[in-house]
Design an enzyme around this catalytic site. Structure first.
Site, PDB file in Angstrom:
ATOM      1  N   LYS A  67       1.115  -1.745  -0.281  1.00 55.91           N
ATOM      2  CA  LYS A  67       0.177  -0.029   0.207  1.00 55.91           C
ATOM      3  C   LYS A  67       0.968   0.851  -0.222  1.00 55.91           C
ATOM      4  O   LYS A  67       0.421   2.541  -0.650  1.00 55.91           O
ATOM      5  CB  LYS A  67      -1.197  -0.009   1.009  1.00 55.91           C
ATOM      6  CG  LYS A  67      -1.618  -0.930   0.938  1.00 55.91           C
ATOM      7  CD  LYS A  67      -3.269  -0.852   2.103  1.00 55.91           C
ATOM      8  CE  LYS A  67      -4.612  -1.488   1.805  1.00 55.91           C
ATOM      9  NZ  LYS A  67      -5.634  -1.251   2.365  1.00 55.91           N
ATOM     10  N   LYS A 123      -6.161 -12.478  -8.690  1.00 56.09           N
ATOM     11  CA  LYS A 123      -6.851 -12.539  -8.357  1.00 56.09           C
ATOM     12  C   LYS A 123      -8.034 -11.401  -9.420  1.00 56.09           C
ATOM     13  O   LYS A 123      -7.469 -10.282  -9.250  1.00 56.09           O
ATOM     14  CB  LYS A 123      -6.850 -12.061  -6.733  1.00 56.09           C
ATOM     15  CG  LYS A 123      -7.340 -12.332  -5.976  1.00 56.09           C
ATOM     16  CD  LYS A 123      -7.153 -12.404  -4.502  1.00 56.09           C
ATOM     17  CE  LYS A 123      -8.203 -11.859  -3.912  1.00 56.09           C
ATOM     18  NZ  LYS A 123      -7.312 -11.592  -2.536  1.00 56.09           N
ATOM     19  N   LYS A 136     -11.650  -5.267  -8.228  1.00 50.16           N
ATOM     20  CA  LYS A 136     -12.475  -4.266  -8.151  1.00 50.16           C
ATOM     21  C   LYS A 136     -11.299  -2.954  -9.382  1.00 50.16           C
ATOM     22  O   LYS A 136     -12.129  -2.045  -9.707  1.00 50.16           O
ATOM     23  CB  LYS A 136     -13.547  -2.942  -7.748  1.00 50.16           C
ATOM     24  CG  LYS A 136     -12.984  -3.292  -6.404  1.00 50.16           C
ATOM     25  CD  LYS A 136     -14.001  -2.461  -4.914  1.00 50.16           C
ATOM     26  CE  LYS A 136     -13.116  -1.659  -4.027  1.00 50.16           C
ATOM     27  NZ  LYS A 136     -12.798  -2.926  -3.065  1.00 50.16           N
TER      28      LYS A 136
END
Ligand code: TRP
Length: 342
Positions: free
Chosen positions: A126, A208, A211
């Site tokens: 992140k 994976k 969205k």
């Protein structure tokens, strides 16, 4: 004494194991979230004492638009109820409604080492993704997650691969605290489900389903229109063999089989039999229809529920009251042990 023994004997075998889990309200949920986690929440509430939350405090570790955050949080709450999370069977609320989460998080952050937090792969990922906002909360995120779990003395936490490291850290912090102050926290175990499906991108089945993929055809949203769902499955990547079977090197078909199996309860063998001699077109249509059959009833309930935000707020407030009662016992104990004036 005799009385105590009787009570203990009576209640011990009856006490259900407690489960805690939370999901971040970070926009739309995908089919991957549904088959991998949400559906599992629904199953677990019959067998266990479940406490579920939207992790909106975690969500602000990346910059959020306030209006959108609030909307996403209520929408997620509604979607989960539409999917079968039942406030009559479990405790369901928003993390921000129970202040003990923030309080315990602070205390636990002083028992969590800089070195441990530095090793968290999610923090590394992140901070690479949000290089302009590597804030302290993003770094101490796992201390808040530990607080979520330990506040409720949860026995088990259903976690996917991406959260395993955070749960391991939670266990270490709990053990460390217990070691210093005597038994305070239940040390939680990971709860691994056999039925959770790992859903991959429809366009790149080595990744994976996510969205945040720029190509919207790579993922199915839980609120996608049936026609959109059918279209996305029709454009899913397969291979040139034209044979529906689960095998190495057939990632696209394997993924579709996994989705079909998860939605219909059929085994891979049954699926191979069903589509022997048929083309990928037929198979993709069947997968799309199976997914629509799962999602459409949820979408109908969801649209109904989000019309009444007052009702949803009331539901979450009731859940938060019950959660706060349990949380208070833990936070009082912790403050006392640490020597904090109440
Ligand atoms: N960090 C988790 C995620 O992003 C969400 C979460 C917050 C959570 N608190 C939790 C999951 C406690 C399990 C237990 O997926």
């Amino acid at each position: 004494m005799e009385n105590n023994t009787t009570v203990a004997e009576k209640t011990a075998p009856e006490r259900k194991k407690r489960i805690f889990s939370a999901i971040q309200p970070s926009g739309q949920m995908t089919l991957g979230n549904y088959l991998g986690a949400i559906r599992n929440w629904v199953t677990l509430q019959d067998e266990f004492d479940c406490i579920y939350a939207t992790a909106n405090l975690h969500a602000i570790t990346v910059r959020q638009d306030p209006k959108k955050l609030k909307e996403n949080t209520t929408n997620l709450f509604a979607l989960l109820i539409a999917a079968g999370v039942d406030p009559e069977k479990c405790i369901f609320f928003h993390q921000s409604q129970v202040s003990a989460h923030a309080e315990l998080s602070w205390v636990l952050s002083t028992y969590t080492q800089f070195g441990e937090l530095s090793r968290m792969t999610q923090f590394k990922d992140k901070s690479a993704k949000h290089a302009d906002n590597i804030n302290a909360g993003l770094f101490t995120y796992p201390a808040l997650m530990a607080a979520d779990i330990l506040l409720y003395q949860a026995d088990m936490v259903p976690v996917g691969a991406d959260q395993k490291q955070h749960l391991e850290l939670t266990r270490n912090v709990a053990e460390r605290f217990n070691g210093i102050y005597g038994n305070t926290f239940v040390v939680p175990e990971p709860y691994i489900t056999k039925t959770a499906a790992r859903v991959m991108s429809l366009l790149d089945p080595s990744k994976k389903m996510s969205k945040s993929d720029p190509n919207t055809k790579s993922f199915i949203l839980m609120v996608d229109e049936p026609a959109t769902i059918m279209k996305k499955f029709r454009s899913a990547v397969t291979d040139s063999e034209a044979s529906v079977r689960y095998a190495e090197g057939k990632d696209g078909i394997n993924n579709l089989m996994e989705i079909y199996a998860a939605c219909t309860g059929k085994t891979f063998e049954q699926i191979e039999d069903e589509f022997r001699g048929k083309g990928y077109g037929d198979f993709k249509t069947a997968v799309g229809e199976a997914v629509v059959a799962q999602l459409e009833p949820i979408q109908i309930r969801y649209k109904e529920l989000i019309k009444d935000r007052k009702y949803l707020d009331e539901l979450s407030r009731k859940g938060a009251e019950n959660a706060a009662r349990i949380a208070k016992r833990t936070i009082d104990k912790v403050y006392k042990k640490v020597g904090l004036v109440r």
